[in-house]
Write an enzyme that holds these catalytic residues in place. Structure first.
Site, PDB file in Angstrom:
ATOM      1  N   GLU A  98       0.733  -1.116  -0.170  1.00  0.00           N
ATOM      2  CA  GLU A  98       0.108   0.066  -0.133  1.00  0.00           C
ATOM      3  C   GLU A  98       0.825   1.331  -0.013  1.00  0.00           C
ATOM      4  O   GLU A  98       1.940   1.385   0.630  1.00  0.00           O
ATOM      5  CB  GLU A  98      -1.038   0.070   1.300  1.00  0.00           C
ATOM      6  CG  GLU A  98      -1.826  -1.142   1.147  1.00  0.00           C
ATOM      7  CD  GLU A  98      -2.789  -1.062   2.377  1.00  0.00           C
ATOM      8  OE1 GLU A  98      -3.122   0.123   3.067  1.00  0.00           O
ATOM      9  OE2 GLU A  98      -3.267  -2.216   2.758  1.00  0.00           O
ATOM     10  N   CYS A 113       3.141   8.428   1.510  1.00  0.00           N
ATOM     11  CA  CYS A 113       3.627   7.575   2.402  1.00  0.00           C
ATOM     12  C   CYS A 113       3.823   6.223   1.633  1.00  0.00           C
ATOM     13  O   CYS A 113       2.977   5.761   0.798  1.00  0.00           O
ATOM     14  CB  CYS A 113       2.602   7.232   3.352  1.00  0.00           C
ATOM     15  SG  CYS A 113       2.665   5.994   4.619  1.00  0.00           S
ATOM     16  N   CYS A 165       5.879  -7.770   7.330  1.00  0.00           N
ATOM     17  CA  CYS A 165       6.646  -7.211   8.240  1.00  0.00           C
ATOM     18  C   CYS A 165       6.859  -8.027   9.361  1.00  0.00           C
ATOM     19  O   CYS A 165       5.854  -8.881   9.823  1.00  0.00           O
ATOM     20  CB  CYS A 165       6.103  -5.806   9.105  1.00  0.00           C
ATOM     21  SG  CYS A 165       7.375  -4.822  10.298  1.00  0.00           S
ATOM     22  N   CYS A 195       4.188  -5.723  16.033  1.00  0.00           N
ATOM     23  CA  CYS A 195       3.335  -5.098  16.940  1.00  0.00           C
ATOM     24  C   CYS A 195       2.015  -5.572  16.918  1.00  0.00           C
ATOM     25  O   CYS A 195       1.486  -5.835  15.978  1.00  0.00           O
ATOM     26  CB  CYS A 195       3.504  -3.643  16.657  1.00  0.00           C
ATOM     27  SG  CYS A 195       5.157  -2.971  16.389  1.00  0.00           S
ATOM     28  N   CYS A 234      -1.061  -3.745  15.009  1.00  0.00           N
ATOM     29  CA  CYS A 234      -0.673  -3.170  13.311  1.00  0.00           C
ATOM     30  C   CYS A 234      -1.177  -4.422  12.531  1.00  0.00           C
ATOM     31  O   CYS A 234      -0.806  -5.546  12.826  1.00  0.00           O
ATOM     32  CB  CYS A 234       0.773  -3.020  13.465  1.00  0.00           C
ATOM     33  SG  CYS A 234       1.151  -2.516  11.567  1.00  0.00           S
ATOM     34  N   GLY A 291       6.039  -2.186   6.849  1.00  0.00           N
ATOM     35  CA  GLY A 291       7.336  -2.793   6.745  1.00  0.00           C
ATOM     36  C   GLY A 291       8.179  -1.773   7.802  1.00  0.00           C
ATOM     37  O   GLY A 291       7.448  -0.847   8.235  1.00  0.00           O
ATOM     38  N   GLU A 292       9.368  -2.294   8.100  1.00  0.00           N
ATOM     39  CA  GLU A 292      10.415  -1.338   9.070  1.00  0.00           C
ATOM     40  C   GLU A 292      11.272  -1.225   8.368  1.00  0.00           C
ATOM     41  O   GLU A 292      12.195  -2.061   7.926  1.00  0.00           O
ATOM     42  CB  GLU A 292      10.620  -2.698  10.296  1.00  0.00           C
ATOM     43  CG  GLU A 292      11.625  -2.039  11.234  1.00  0.00           C
ATOM     44  CD  GLU A 292      11.607  -0.551  11.430  1.00  0.00           C
ATOM     45  OE1 GLU A 292      10.663  -0.220  12.341  1.00  0.00           O
ATOM     46  OE2 GLU A 292      12.490   0.273  11.371  1.00  0.00           O
ATOM     47  N   LEU A 301       7.106   5.042  19.615  1.00  0.00           N
ATOM     48  CA  LEU A 301       7.250   4.698  21.132  1.00  0.00           C
ATOM     49  C   LEU A 301       6.112   4.156  21.767  1.00  0.00           C
ATOM     50  O   LEU A 301       6.414   2.944  22.224  1.00  0.00           O
ATOM     51  CB  LEU A 301       7.587   6.050  21.916  1.00  0.00           C
ATOM     52  CG  LEU A 301       8.038   5.911  23.355  1.00  0.00           C
ATOM     53  CD1 LEU A 301       9.445   5.309  23.321  1.00  0.00           C
ATOM     54  CD2 LEU A 301       8.374   7.414  23.837  1.00  0.00           C
ATOM     55  N   CYS A 328      -3.860   1.112   8.738  1.00  0.00           N
ATOM     56  CA  CYS A 328      -2.837   0.805   8.059  1.00  0.00           C
ATOM     57  C   CYS A 328      -2.752  -0.732   7.627  1.00  0.00           C
ATOM     58  O   CYS A 328      -2.795  -1.493   8.611  1.00  0.00           O
ATOM     59  CB  CYS A 328      -1.471   1.173   8.945  1.00  0.00           C
ATOM     60  SG  CYS A 328      -1.721   2.382  10.000  1.00  0.00           S
TER      61      CYS A 328
END
Ligand code: SAH
Length: 341
Positions: free
Chosen positions: A90, A103, A110, A114, A117, A157-158, A213, A331
């Site tokens: 996306e 974005c 990923c 988390c 997510c 993704g990270e 965070l 997301c």
């Protein structure tokens, strides 16, 4: 096959001249690649023989738009883009006063896990190539006909888990002969891979670092972000302080407001202590509910109280403005719905 759009200009010159072609051909080809062509045949001033050679030796990463949602409220466009191998990611186009912002995703899936997510639910499929991150931008530029002035690496993704490709992408997109987007107009968001943040500090790339965070203590952060078990909150904040000292770039902390998990007044106090005297910015994000999630977004009241407490302590804080409310799916939801069909 060679991934030609991932070549730096110098690498392209080396490749072209080592095949007995003059340097100016490399310059022409580089210019076409960074105009976002989707076929080698589109390079109008290149001889047929050279085009045939490129077709035999190189691949051209492209991103095809398979689904698009356009907001009637503010023109935000959400895309599902498909790469040459059929994998999808996306990307989102947003209109802000400070310029058009895109974005983009940096990985297919990923592996950070988390809990809030959607992008991580099926794990990591693969890293994106520098050329594929560029292809996301070209697909959107072609669809909108608009110029892009800002990029955020906040899609699936990270980014720091795909470190080398992301760094190469940043240098390519910043190139004057390419899209020429200023490093200061690029934000990179990370869940906090401390060793990679330390590496990034030495790259001399003045991008804005956003750090997810989401909680001020290990006990709360451990519950929602598995990465916290590798790098705890204290290590993360120290790494951020070192990043700031090395780059003079103010860090932006993303903080998702989850009812009863991250939004208590005690947590506002803990956060204020944690960030005391550190020049930074806190961005509160109301949780976007994902379909199988049990987590609940904070009430507006809780968000306001949290924000006011931080402000009273002298911390710069904003609440994320939601664009595209009418096309909103948390997301990663667009891709997940697509895969599950
Ligand atoms: N891996 C990177 C970038 C991708 S996520 C990172 O972790 O920063 C971009 C931002 O969206 C992160 O701050 C992430 O924590 C946040 N996010 C993910 N899912 C969300 C949800 N359901 N609601 C609110 N924010 C979310």
């Amino acid at each position: 096959m060679i991934d030609i759009r991932s070549f730096s200009y110098e690498e392209l010159v080396e490749f072209i001249t080592s095949n007995n072609e003059p340097t100016f051909r490399a310059k022409q080809i580089y210019s076409w690649l960074h105009k976002g062509i989707s076929s080698f045949d589109d390079m109008k001033n290149i001889p047929k023989s050279l085009i045939s050679f490129l077709k035999e030796t190189c691949t051209l990463s492209c991103a095809e738009c398979v689904k698009r949602q356009v907001s009637k409220l503010d023109g935000t466009r959400k895309y599902l883009l498909k790469f040459n191998d059929g994998n999808c990611v996306e990307a989102v186009f947003m209109k802000y006063n400070h310029g058009n912002t895109v974005c983009i995703s940096t990985q297919v899936g990923c592996r950070m896990g988390c809990v809030f997510c959607a992008s991580t639910k099926n794990g990591l499929i693969r890293n994106l190539l520098p050329s594929e991150m560029l292809a996301e931008l070209f697909a959107i530029i072609h669809d909108t006909g608009e110029k892009i002035s800002n990029i955020v690496l906040m899609g699936t993704g990270e980014p720091l888990d795909n470190y080398d490709n992301v760094i190469k992408f940043l240098r390519l997109v910043n190139d004057e002969e390419g899209l020429n987007i200023g490093m200061r107009h690029i934000s990179l968001s990370t869940c906090g891979l401390c060793d990679k943040i330390e590496r990034l500090a030495k790259e001399n790339l003045p991008v804005t670092l956003s750090v997810s965070l989401h909680a001020p203590t290990d006990s709360a952060r451990d519950l929602i972000m598995p990465i916290n078990r590798a790098y705890g909150v204290r290590r993360l904040i120290n790494t951020c302080k070192n990043y700031f000292n090395a780059t003079s770039r103010r860090i932006s902390f993303e903080y998702t407001m989850i009812d009863g998990q991250t939004d208590t007044l005690q947590q506002a106090k803990d956060l204020a202590v944690l960030l005391k005297d550190f020049p930074c910015h806190v961005n509160l994000i109301p949780l976007n509910k994902i379909s199988e999630g049990v987590l609940v977004p904070s009430s507006n009241q809780a968000i306001t109280a949290f924000k006011e407490y931080l402000e009273k302590k002298g911390i710069t804080v904003t609440v994320r403005r939601s664009l595209g409310a009418d096309i909103d799916a948390a997301c990663g939801q667009l891709r997940r719905n697509y895969i599950s069909k």
